[in-house]
Scaffold this active site. Structure first.
Site, PDB file in Angstrom:
ATOM      1  N   SER A   1       0.813  -1.224   0.000  1.00 36.01           N
ATOM      2  CA  SER A   1       0.000   0.000   0.000  1.00 36.01           C
ATOM      3  C   SER A   1       0.846   1.273   0.000  1.00 36.01           C
ATOM      4  O   SER A   1       0.696   2.132   0.878  1.00 36.01           O
ATOM      5  CB  SER A   1      -0.923  -0.012   1.213  1.00 36.01           C
ATOM      6  OG  SER A   1      -1.623  -1.211   1.273  1.00 36.01           O
TER       7      SER A   1
ATOM      8  N   ARG B   1       8.438   6.113  -2.920  1.00 33.67           N
ATOM      9  CA  ARG B   1       8.559   6.833  -1.645  1.00 33.67           C
ATOM     10  C   ARG B   1       7.743   6.112  -0.587  1.00 33.67           C
ATOM     11  O   ARG B   1       6.751   5.456  -0.888  1.00 33.67           O
ATOM     12  CB  ARG B   1       8.062   8.273  -1.779  1.00 33.67           C
ATOM     13  CG  ARG B   1       6.607   8.370  -2.184  1.00 33.67           C
ATOM     14  CD  ARG B   1       6.043   9.784  -2.206  1.00 33.67           C
ATOM     15  NE  ARG B   1       4.698   9.767  -2.771  1.00 33.67           N
ATOM     16  CZ  ARG B   1       4.410   9.848  -4.053  1.00 33.67           C
ATOM     17  NH1 ARG B   1       5.374   9.968  -4.950  1.00 33.67           N
ATOM     18  NH2 ARG B   1       3.153   9.802  -4.478  1.00 33.67           N
TER      19      ARG B   1
ATOM     20  N   ASP C   1      -3.048  -1.315  -2.910  1.00 31.54           N
ATOM     21  CA  ASP C   1      -4.312  -1.707  -2.261  1.00 31.54           C
ATOM     22  C   ASP C   1      -5.550  -1.174  -2.983  1.00 31.54           C
ATOM     23  O   ASP C   1      -6.610  -1.817  -2.986  1.00 31.54           O
ATOM     24  CB  ASP C   1      -4.332  -1.314  -0.768  1.00 31.54           C
ATOM     25  CG  ASP C   1      -3.997   0.145  -0.511  1.00 31.54           C
ATOM     26  OD1 ASP C   1      -3.566   0.841  -1.447  1.00 31.54           O
ATOM     27  OD2 ASP C   1      -4.144   0.592   0.650  1.00 31.54           O
TER      28      ASP C   1
HETATM   29  C1  BGC Z   1      -0.064   5.338  -0.348  1.00 29.30           C
HETATM   30  C2  BGC Z   1      -0.929   4.647  -1.385  1.00 29.30           C
HETATM   31  C3  BGC Z   1      -1.979   3.793  -0.702  1.00 29.30           C
HETATM   32  C4  BGC Z   1      -2.774   4.634   0.298  1.00 29.30           C
HETATM   33  C5  BGC Z   1      -3.856   3.836   1.007  1.00 29.30           C
HETATM   34  C6  BGC Z   1      -0.935   6.072   0.663  1.00 29.30           C
HETATM   35  O1  BGC Z   1      -0.149   6.587   1.695  1.00 29.30           O
HETATM   36  O2  BGC Z   1       0.811   6.239  -0.975  1.00 29.30           O
HETATM   37  O3  BGC Z   1      -0.159   3.875  -2.263  1.00 29.30           O
HETATM   38  O4  BGC Z   1      -2.829   3.263  -1.677  1.00 29.30           O
HETATM   39  O5  BGC Z   1      -1.889   5.176   1.248  1.00 29.30           O
HETATM   40  O6  BGC Z   1      -3.343   2.774   1.726  1.00 29.30           O
END
Ligand code: BGC
Length: 466
Positions: free
Chosen positions: A104, A119, A157
């Protein structure tokens, strides 16, 4: 925004079958699951959930994180699929299990099973991970322990949520968007390949795109910026980025409330220096949800919680003030969430071209022949005068725009979805008529199921390539 191609080029329609593993590394928890897809829009799932220890979120090396994950994966296999717990146990008739990894975070993807971290966000910071191929590091840890599992797919996710919703979604409508409103926030949607110019597409079709909308407007050209937002950002481990996320997601809303309460009560009453309220992240989003929902006489529940957790002896006014703040912070978050959803809906063009479907035959009106169209026009004309249309067997309904969502805020913050909906209505180009066509459904723990679905897609690609 990053607009990252996911290499997922089709959506499941509920007919996929097979047993797959999924590992879901979210912002707060790790889940290991096995998903048995039944092929009739249903599935069964076994799972193990573990909180991610704070020291793992800031581990020295990427392998350390995967070592933690593989220990859990091994424990899960021993309990639920002992025959796959070690390579020596696998019988000849069974091959390796395919695993989909839900990660995620923002990563640059170059194939279904290849991607490197761009990142860290939320509470994670493992600097040596940046740029490394995520699936290779994961696979190396699995191989070290001789576990017969292949990391076949890497999914964000939101992509997983979109696919899970599409697999289980009622009716034949395909899902447009998968969105997370939990510890972090983000959305992935279905885009036409021809629009993804960075891939130089040479064929027609679709691809799911991970927007990474959490990093929208890091320059703060349009987002609101209160003194509390500023304090939350400066104290975060990733200052200056994820500015949209910092105004919407569960990891930060409690922090905004904490800073606002601190500034409010310091002038009217004392807060002991020992109070937990002085600690970063002392208020989580469940406290925010409780405060926003508070309707007990004289705020007894909220006042008890303030005293119990933070040693604050709140009078009626203070408790009411905390509730007002919790409502304002949640409402702003939900309205911004509504804007993100609206952006995707408008960009998709689905509102402009309502597809009328002949319920009796299931044939799209756009594809009807000349005589059928002429006949229908005639019936409409006659029907308008006689009311016959209302009794007619041929009914039309407008296309639903389906959205799958998941996360603690949308699930538990009171009225989050209602506020998203009122925002959609307030946006002129959507309005009441457009909002009615938007169906929002929870895809509970969808990211794990979605990862299993992508592992299946990757497995099919692998077989084709052999
Ligand atoms: C991340 C995403 C992720 C989202 C929800 C964000 O901080 O950069 O890639 O989908 O959180 O989990």
């Amino acid at each position: 925004m990053d607009q990252i191609p996911s290499y997922v080029t089709s959506l499941p329609d509920g007919t996929d079958t097979g047993l797959y593993l999924a590992v879901d590394l979210g912002g707060t928890n790790l889940r290991v699951c096995s998903v048995d897809l039944h092929g009739d829009t249903t599935f069964s799932i076994e799972q193990l959930k573990a909180a991610i220890p704070p020291e793992i979120m800031v581990a020295k090396t990427f392998s350390e994180l995967f070592s933690f994950i593989v220990t859990r994966l091994h424990a899960f296999l021993e309990t639920h699929h002992a025959e796959y717990a070690h390579i020596d146990l696998v019988s000849e008739s069974k091959s390796r299990l395919l695993l989909g990894f839900t990660f995620s975070f923002a990563f640059e993807q170059s194939a279904l099973n290849r991607g490197s971290l761009m990142r860290w966000t939320k509470g994670f910071n493992i600097p040596d991970a940046i740029g490394q191929d995520i699936c290779s590091v994961f696979q190396a840890e699995i191989d070290k322990r001789n576990i017969p599992v292949t990391v076949a797919a890497l999914v964000n996710d939101t992509v997983g949520t979109l696919l899970a919703r599409s697999y289980t979604s009622p009716g034949t409508t395909t899902t447009l968007l998968g969105a997370i409103f939990g510890t972090g926030t983000n959305g992935a949607y279905v885009e036409r390949l021809e629009n993804i110019t960075k891939l130089n597409p040479s064929r027609d079709g679709i691809m799911v795109v991970n927007t990474e909308w959490g990093s929208f407007d890091n320059e703060l050209m349009v987002l609101p910026n209160t003194p509390y937002d500023k304090a939350v950002d400066i104290e975060s481990i990733h200052p200056g980025i994820q500015m949209f996320e910092k105004r919407i997601s569960g990891m930060y809303l409690g922090e905004i409330l904490r800073h606002a309460i601190l500034s409010m009560v310091s002038s009217t009453s004392e807060i002991s220096p020992e109070s937990r309220l002085n600690q970063q992240f002392a208020i989580d989003s469940s406290f925010l949800s409780m405060a926003a929902a508070e309707d007990s006489p004289d705020f007894v529940v909220l006042r008890f919680q303030l005293s119990h957790h933070f040693g604050i002896d709140a009078d009626l006014d203070t408790a009411e003030g905390v509730k007002v703040l919790a409502l304002a912070i949640g409402k702003r978050a939900a309205r911004l969430a509504g804007v993100a959803i609206a952006g995707v809906v408008l960009k998709s063009g689905r509102l402009e071209a309502p597809k009328k479907v002949d319920v009796e035959s299931g044939v799209s009106r756009r594809h009807r022949g000349f005589w059928a169209s002429l006949f229908e026009s005639f019936r409409n004309f006659v029907g308008r005068w006689s009311g016959w249309l209302l009794r007619s067997k041929i009914e039309v309904h407008e296309d639903v725009i389906d959205i799958g969502v998941d996360g603690s805020l949308i699930e538990f913050y009171p009225g989050f979805e209602d506020t998203i909906r009122s925002t959609l209505r307030d946006i002129h180009a959507i309005g009441l008529a457009g909002e009615r066509r938007i169906r929002i459904g929870i895809a509970k723990d969808g990211s794990g199921i979605g990862a299993a679905l992508v592992a299946r897609m990757a497995g099919i690609e692998l077989e084709r390539a052999l």
